[in-house]
Design a protein around this motif. Structure first.
Motif, PDB file in Angstrom:
ATOM      1  N   ILE A 181       0.863  -1.175   0.000  1.00  0.00           N
ATOM      2  CA  ILE A 181       0.000   0.000   0.000  1.00  0.00           C
ATOM      3  C   ILE A 181       0.903   1.229   0.000  1.00  0.00           C
ATOM      4  CG2 ILE A 181      -1.804   1.262   1.206  1.00  0.00           C
ATOM      5  CD1 ILE A 181      -2.687  -1.431   0.146  1.00  0.00           C
ATOM      6  N   ALA A 182       0.829   2.022  -1.052  1.00  0.00           N
ATOM      7  CA  ALA A 182       1.719   3.178  -1.186  1.00  0.00           C
ATOM      8  C   ALA A 182       1.556   4.132  -0.011  1.00  0.00           C
ATOM      9  CB  ALA A 182       1.421   3.904  -2.497  1.00  0.00           C
ATOM     10  N   ASP A 183       2.663   4.712   0.436  1.00  0.00           N
ATOM     11  CA  ASP A 183       2.623   5.585   1.610  1.00  0.00           C
ATOM     12  C   ASP A 183       1.887   6.897   1.350  1.00  0.00           C
ATOM     13  OD1 ASP A 183       4.478   6.841   0.005  1.00  0.00           O
ATOM     14  OD2 ASP A 183       6.175   6.572   1.363  1.00  0.00           O
ATOM     15  N   TYR A 184       1.630   7.204   0.089  1.00  0.00           N
ATOM     16  CA  TYR A 184       0.919   8.442  -0.240  1.00  0.00           C
ATOM     17  C   TYR A 184      -0.580   8.206  -0.449  1.00  0.00           C
ATOM     18  CZ  TYR A 184       1.581   6.419  -4.892  1.00  0.00           C
ATOM     19  OH  TYR A 184       1.597   5.557  -5.974  1.00  0.00           O
ATOM     20  N   THR A 185      -1.059   6.996  -0.197  1.00  0.00           N
ATOM     21  CA  THR A 185      -2.440   6.629  -0.519  1.00  0.00           C
ATOM     22  C   THR A 185      -3.459   7.531   0.172  1.00  0.00           C
ATOM     23  OG1 THR A 185      -1.843   4.314  -0.918  1.00  0.00           O
ATOM     24  CG2 THR A 185      -4.154   4.783  -0.441  1.00  0.00           C
ATOM     25  N   ASP A 186      -3.330   7.719   1.468  1.00  0.00           N
ATOM     26  CA  ASP A 186      -4.309   8.529   2.211  1.00  0.00           C
ATOM     27  C   ASP A 186      -4.366   9.960   1.686  1.00  0.00           C
ATOM     28  OD1 ASP A 186      -4.960   6.384   3.760  1.00  0.00           O
ATOM     29  OD2 ASP A 186      -3.817   7.019   5.517  1.00  0.00           O
ATOM     30  N   GLN A 187      -3.201  10.550   1.444  1.00  0.00           N
ATOM     31  CA  GLN A 187      -3.169  11.927   0.949  1.00  0.00           C
ATOM     32  C   GLN A 187      -3.769  12.018  -0.451  1.00  0.00           C
ATOM     33  OE1 GLN A 187      -2.070  14.765   2.724  1.00  0.00           O
ATOM     34  NE2 GLN A 187      -3.168  15.727   1.009  1.00  0.00           N
ATOM     35  N   LEU A 188      -3.477  11.023  -1.288  1.00  0.00           N
ATOM     36  CA  LEU A 188      -4.014  11.021  -2.642  1.00  0.00           C
ATOM     37  C   LEU A 188      -5.534  10.927  -2.622  1.00  0.00           C
ATOM     38  CD1 LEU A 188      -3.702  10.877  -5.728  1.00  0.00           C
ATOM     39  CD2 LEU A 188      -3.430   8.399  -5.487  1.00  0.00           C
ATOM     40  N   ILE A 189      -6.060  10.039  -1.812  1.00  0.00           N
ATOM     41  CA  ILE A 189      -7.515   9.895  -1.716  1.00  0.00           C
ATOM     42  C   ILE A 189      -8.147  11.202  -1.253  1.00  0.00           C
ATOM     43  CG2 ILE A 189      -9.354   8.780  -0.376  1.00  0.00           C
ATOM     44  CD1 ILE A 189      -7.645   6.207  -0.540  1.00  0.00           C
ATOM     45  N   PHE A 190      -7.546  11.824  -0.259  1.00  0.00           N
ATOM     46  CA  PHE A 190      -8.056  13.109   0.231  1.00  0.00           C
ATOM     47  C   PHE A 190      -8.036  14.160  -0.880  1.00  0.00           C
ATOM     48  CE2 PHE A 190      -7.216  17.311   2.062  1.00  0.00           C
ATOM     49  CZ  PHE A 190      -8.314  17.446   2.906  1.00  0.00           C
ATOM     50  N   ASP A 191      -6.933  14.255  -1.605  1.00  0.00           N
ATOM     51  CA  ASP A 191      -6.807  15.245  -2.680  1.00  0.00           C
ATOM     52  C   ASP A 191      -7.822  14.984  -3.796  1.00  0.00           C
ATOM     53  OD1 ASP A 191      -4.739  16.428  -1.311  1.00  0.00           O
ATOM     54  OD2 ASP A 191      -3.154  15.440  -2.466  1.00  0.00           O
TER      55      ASP A 191
ATOM     56  N   CYS B 163      -6.037  -8.125  -3.856  1.00  0.00           N
ATOM     57  CA  CYS B 163      -4.895  -7.287  -3.486  1.00  0.00           C
ATOM     58  C   CYS B 163      -4.343  -7.788  -2.152  1.00  0.00           C
ATOM     59  CB  CYS B 163      -5.337  -5.831  -3.382  1.00  0.00           C
ATOM     60  SG  CYS B 163      -4.023  -4.691  -2.914  1.00  0.00           S
ATOM     61  N   THR B 164      -3.232  -8.491  -2.193  1.00  0.00           N
ATOM     62  CA  THR B 164      -2.679  -9.136  -1.006  1.00  0.00           C
ATOM     63  C   THR B 164      -2.453  -8.164   0.159  1.00  0.00           C
ATOM     64  OG1 THR B 164      -1.630 -10.833  -2.363  1.00  0.00           O
ATOM     65  CG2 THR B 164      -0.770 -10.538  -0.144  1.00  0.00           C
ATOM     66  N   PRO B 165      -1.879  -6.971  -0.065  1.00  0.00           N
ATOM     67  CA  PRO B 165      -1.670  -6.066   1.074  1.00  0.00           C
ATOM     68  C   PRO B 165      -2.959  -5.693   1.801  1.00  0.00           C
ATOM     69  CG  PRO B 165      -0.407  -5.336  -0.824  1.00  0.00           C
ATOM     70  CD  PRO B 165      -1.315  -6.411  -1.309  1.00  0.00           C
ATOM     71  N   LEU B 166      -4.069  -5.581   1.070  1.00  0.00           N
ATOM     72  CA  LEU B 166      -5.339  -5.261   1.699  1.00  0.00           C
ATOM     73  C   LEU B 166      -5.907  -6.460   2.444  1.00  0.00           C
ATOM     74  CD1 LEU B 166      -7.183  -3.062  -0.957  1.00  0.00           C
ATOM     75  CD2 LEU B 166      -6.263  -2.331   1.239  1.00  0.00           C
ATOM     76  N   MET B 167      -5.782  -7.636   1.854  1.00  0.00           N
ATOM     77  CA  MET B 167      -6.329  -8.822   2.491  1.00  0.00           C
ATOM     78  C   MET B 167      -5.489  -9.278   3.678  1.00  0.00           C
ATOM     79  SD  MET B 167      -9.186  -9.441   1.010  1.00  0.00           S
ATOM     80  CE  MET B 167      -9.282  -7.636   1.119  1.00  0.00           C
ATOM     81  N   ASP B 168      -4.202  -8.983   3.648  1.00  0.00           N
ATOM     82  CA  ASP B 168      -3.350  -9.321   4.785  1.00  0.00           C
ATOM     83  C   ASP B 168      -3.596  -8.407   5.980  1.00  0.00           C
ATOM     84  OD1 ASP B 168      -2.182 -11.434   3.538  1.00  0.00           O
ATOM     85  OD2 ASP B 168      -0.305 -10.417   3.044  1.00  0.00           O
ATOM     86  N   ASN B 169      -4.125  -7.219   5.688  1.00  0.00           N
ATOM     87  CA  ASN B 169      -4.453  -6.274   6.758  1.00  0.00           C
ATOM     88  C   ASN B 169      -5.813  -5.662   6.445  1.00  0.00           C
ATOM     89  OD1 ASN B 169      -4.578  -4.421   8.804  1.00  0.00           O
ATOM     90  ND2 ASN B 169      -2.748  -3.283   8.205  1.00  0.00           N
ATOM     91  N   ILE B 170      -6.864  -6.403   6.816  1.00  0.00           N
ATOM     92  CA  ILE B 170      -8.219  -6.006   6.443  1.00  0.00           C
ATOM     93  C   ILE B 170      -8.602  -4.647   7.010  1.00  0.00           C
ATOM     94  CG2 ILE B 170      -9.384  -7.119   8.394  1.00  0.00           C
ATOM     95  CD1 ILE B 170     -10.525  -7.111   4.693  1.00  0.00           C
ATOM     96  N   ASP B 171      -7.930  -4.212   8.090  1.00  0.00           N
ATOM     97  CA  ASP B 171      -8.210  -2.885   8.638  1.00  0.00           C
ATOM     98  C   ASP B 171      -7.952  -1.788   7.616  1.00  0.00           C
ATOM     99  OD1 ASP B 171      -9.174  -3.474  11.167  1.00  0.00           O
ATOM    100  OD2 ASP B 171      -7.175  -3.658  12.025  1.00  0.00           O
ATOM    101  N   GLU B 172      -6.992  -2.007   6.724  1.00  0.00           N
ATOM    102  CA  GLU B 172      -6.704  -1.014   5.688  1.00  0.00           C
ATOM    103  C   GLU B 172      -7.900  -0.844   4.755  1.00  0.00           C
ATOM    104  OE1 GLU B 172      -4.126   1.011   5.354  1.00  0.00           O
ATOM    105  OE2 GLU B 172      -3.370   0.224   7.252  1.00  0.00           O
TER     106      GLU B 172
END
Length: 263
Positions: free
Chosen positions: A114-124, A140-149
């Protein structure tokens, strides 16, 4: 039925490499009862670059081929854009485009992180009137490995779109069960085909809806279909509050079973 994610443009990406194969896909869609298709070639994904102007040109060619074959399916422009830090600028400049010129933009996440700029990009994006639609989060493995994301994304107003093949078992029974659980727990807002090829990656939207109706009930089918229509028409997508605790518990149990299975 309306499909908001597929790869039917000719020689645009890893979809059909000939007009003949593209027509087979469209005939398959029509036979299944799909009336409207937003074409979404990969953009900024590996070697695939399909800027808005190119999508328009390729869509014109596909429409001509469909008309000559008397296919009645209506086609609209779109992209599946790989997430990148310049996405907002690309949308504002027209290099990247939304789904049928709506507020909704289909975004593919990395399968690695999950790219480190994801939250800022979504906000923008949201501050500029766009609504992110995350393509196939269940794959998407990173999302399924951490469902909280995934919960965080939904809480922020992100729309999620799962693949019909995930529901039908095309990618395995475990993913099928996981995807149905995601739908049941309101972490999914739209189902789309992600069709690439008439045989190996076909339009399976009708089959997916039948399974959802059998396993979860008609109300889920209505909900998902209405949201696809809302995206096509640039209307408000209905978002239900996800059931956090139940799904997190299910995913934790699954991860523990997989861990013990290694020994």
């Amino acid at each position: 039925m309306i499909d908001i994610h597929n790869h039917v443009l000719i020689r645009a990406d890893d979809g059909p490499d000939s007009e003949e194969e593209a027509i087979k896909l469209l005939l398959q869609a029509e036979a299944a009862g799909i009336t409207d298709i937003i074409v979404t070639p990969h953009h900024y994904s590996g070697d695939f670059e399909n800027p808005g102007e190119k999508v328009t040109e390729m869509l014109t060619l596909l429409n001509r081929a469909a008309e000559s074959t008397e296919i009645a399916v209506r086609l609209y422009p779109g992209q599946e854009v790989r997430i990148n830090p310049n996405l907002l600028y690309q949308l504002l400049s027209g290099t990247s485009i939304t789904l049928n010129n709506s507020r909704y933009v289909l975004i593919e996440f990395s399968y690695i992180e999950i790219a480190d700029y994801t939250d800022q990009l979504i906000f923008d994006l949201q501050m500029n009137g766009f609504v992110p639609v995350v393509a196939h989060p269940e794959r998407c493995t990173p999302l399924m490995d951490n469902i909280d994301e995934l919960y965080k994304l939904v809480d922020k107003g992100v729309i999620t779109q799962i693949t019909a093949g995930s529901v039908t078992g095309l990618f395995g029974s475990n993913l099928k069960a996981q995807t149905l659980k995601m739908i049941e727990q309101n972490l999914v807002h739209v189902v789309a085909s992600d069709a690439h090829h008439s045989v190996t990656r076909p339009f399976m939207l009708l089959e997916a809806y039948k399974i959802i109706e059998t396993e979860l009930g008609k109300s889920y089918v209505y909900y998902l279909k209405n949201n696809a229509e809302a995206i096509l028409n640039n209307e408000e997508v209905t978002v239900k509050s996800p059931a956090r605790n139940d799904l997190r518990h299910e995913f934790k149990k699954k991860k523990r079973r997989n861990l013990w299975g290694l020994f």
